[in-house]
Design a protein around this motif. Structure first.
Motif, short mmCIF file in Angstrom:
data_model
loop_
_atom_site.label_atom_id
_atom_site.label_comp_id
_atom_site.label_asym_id
_atom_site.label_seq_id
_atom_site.Cartn_x
_atom_site.Cartn_y
_atom_site.Cartn_z
N MET A 87 31.24 17.48 86.18
CA MET A 87 30.90 18.11 84.92
C MET A 87 31.86 17.65 83.83
N GLN A 88 31.31 17.24 82.68
CA GLN A 88 32.14 16.78 81.58
C GLN A 88 32.58 17.95 80.73
N ARG A 89 33.84 17.87 80.29
CA ARG A 89 34.35 18.88 79.37
C ARG A 89 34.37 18.29 77.97
N GLU A 90 34.22 19.14 77.00
CA GLU A 90 34.29 18.71 75.61
C GLU A 90 35.75 18.54 75.21
N LEU A 91 36.04 17.50 74.44
CA LEU A 91 37.40 17.27 73.97
C LEU A 91 37.81 18.27 72.91
N PHE A 92 36.85 18.69 72.09
CA PHE A 92 37.13 19.61 71.00
C PHE A 92 36.21 20.82 71.10
N ALA A 93 36.76 21.96 70.77
CA ALA A 93 35.93 23.17 70.76
C ALA A 93 34.90 23.05 69.63
N ARG A 94 33.70 23.52 69.88
CA ARG A 94 32.66 23.47 68.86
C ARG A 94 32.89 24.56 67.82
N GLN A 95 32.64 24.17 66.60
CA GLN A 95 32.74 25.12 65.49
C GLN A 95 31.45 25.92 65.42
N GLN A 96 31.53 27.17 65.09
CA GLN A 96 30.36 28.03 64.97
C GLN A 96 29.79 27.89 63.56
N ARG A 97 28.48 27.73 63.45
CA ARG A 97 27.83 27.62 62.15
C ARG A 97 27.72 28.98 61.48
N GLU A 98 28.17 29.05 60.24
CA GLU A 98 28.06 30.28 59.46
C GLU A 98 26.84 30.14 58.54
N LYS A 99 25.75 30.76 58.95
CA LYS A 99 24.52 30.64 58.17
C LYS A 99 24.64 31.39 56.85
N MET A 100 23.86 30.93 55.89
CA MET A 100 23.86 31.54 54.56
C MET A 100 23.17 32.90 54.61
N PRO A 101 23.63 33.85 53.77
CA PRO A 101 22.92 35.14 53.69
C PRO A 101 21.51 34.93 53.14
N VAL A 102 20.62 35.84 53.46
CA VAL A 102 19.23 35.73 53.01
C VAL A 102 19.16 35.73 51.48
N GLU A 103 19.89 36.62 50.85
CA GLU A 103 19.98 36.63 49.39
C GLU A 103 21.38 36.19 49.00
N ARG A 104 21.47 35.24 48.05
CA ARG A 104 22.77 34.69 47.67
C ARG A 104 22.78 34.24 46.22
N ALA A 105 23.98 34.21 45.67
CA ALA A 105 24.16 33.71 44.30
C ALA A 105 24.14 32.19 44.33
N SER A 106 23.72 31.60 43.22
CA SER A 106 23.72 30.14 43.12
C SER A 106 23.94 29.74 41.66
N VAL A 107 24.35 28.48 41.50
CA VAL A 107 24.56 27.91 40.18
C VAL A 107 23.79 26.60 40.13
N THR A 108 23.00 26.40 39.07
CA THR A 108 22.22 25.18 38.90
C THR A 108 22.70 24.46 37.65
N HIS A 109 22.85 23.15 37.77
CA HIS A 109 23.32 22.34 36.66
C HIS A 109 22.42 21.12 36.51
N LYS A 110 21.99 20.83 35.30
CA LYS A 110 21.21 19.62 35.02
C LYS A 110 22.17 18.46 34.84
N PHE A 111 21.82 17.29 35.38
CA PHE A 111 22.69 16.12 35.24
C PHE A 111 21.86 14.87 34.95
N SER A 112 22.55 13.87 34.46
CA SER A 112 21.97 12.55 34.24
C SER A 112 23.03 11.53 34.66
N VAL A 113 22.72 10.74 35.66
CA VAL A 113 23.65 9.74 36.18
C VAL A 113 22.94 8.40 36.21
#
Length: 125
Positions: free
Chosen positions: A1-27
């Protein structure tokens, strides 16, 4: 059996309702919108990049980049790591001027640090 070299990080999912910021850009003559979704404590947790020319190669690349960064953020990678790695990244096309993605990530960093969205001057660390 193989062991993992590094412990896996747990994913922190986004809340169902959340604040956000939107910005228009031109590149490099390409317009679009970048939206940063925030956790309840103000940390960035997801990024959406919407290009004005839907279906283009650039739009597809930006979608993939945003998804990759979003997953990294949810697995605990600090936004500053992405900013540092992508700062001054250039994609040159023979028929168009240089295009920089670093400005988009600089904007995410500034927004997540409380700049511009609440009237403060930008602070780039």
């Amino acid at each position: 059996m193989q062991r993992e070299l590094f412990a896996r990080q747990q994913r922190e999912k986004m809340p169902v309702e959340r604040a956000s910021v939107t910005h228009k850009f031109s590149v490099g003559g390409h317009e679009g919108y970048i939206t940063v979704g925030m956790y309840d404590d103000g940390r960035p947790g997801e990024i959406f990049i919407k290009m004005s020319k839907e279906g283009s190669t650039l739009s597809g690349v930006m979608d993939g980049l945003a998804l990759t960064v979003s997953l990294g953020l949810q697995y605990g990678v600090p936004l500053k790591v992405f900013v540092d790695k992508l700062l001054n990244t250039r994609f040159e096309h023979p028929a168009s001027p240089r295009t920089q993605t670093s400005g988009l990530f600089r904007r995410c960093w500034i927004t997540s640090r409380g700049g511009w969205a609440d009237g403060l001057s930008p602070r780039i660390i």
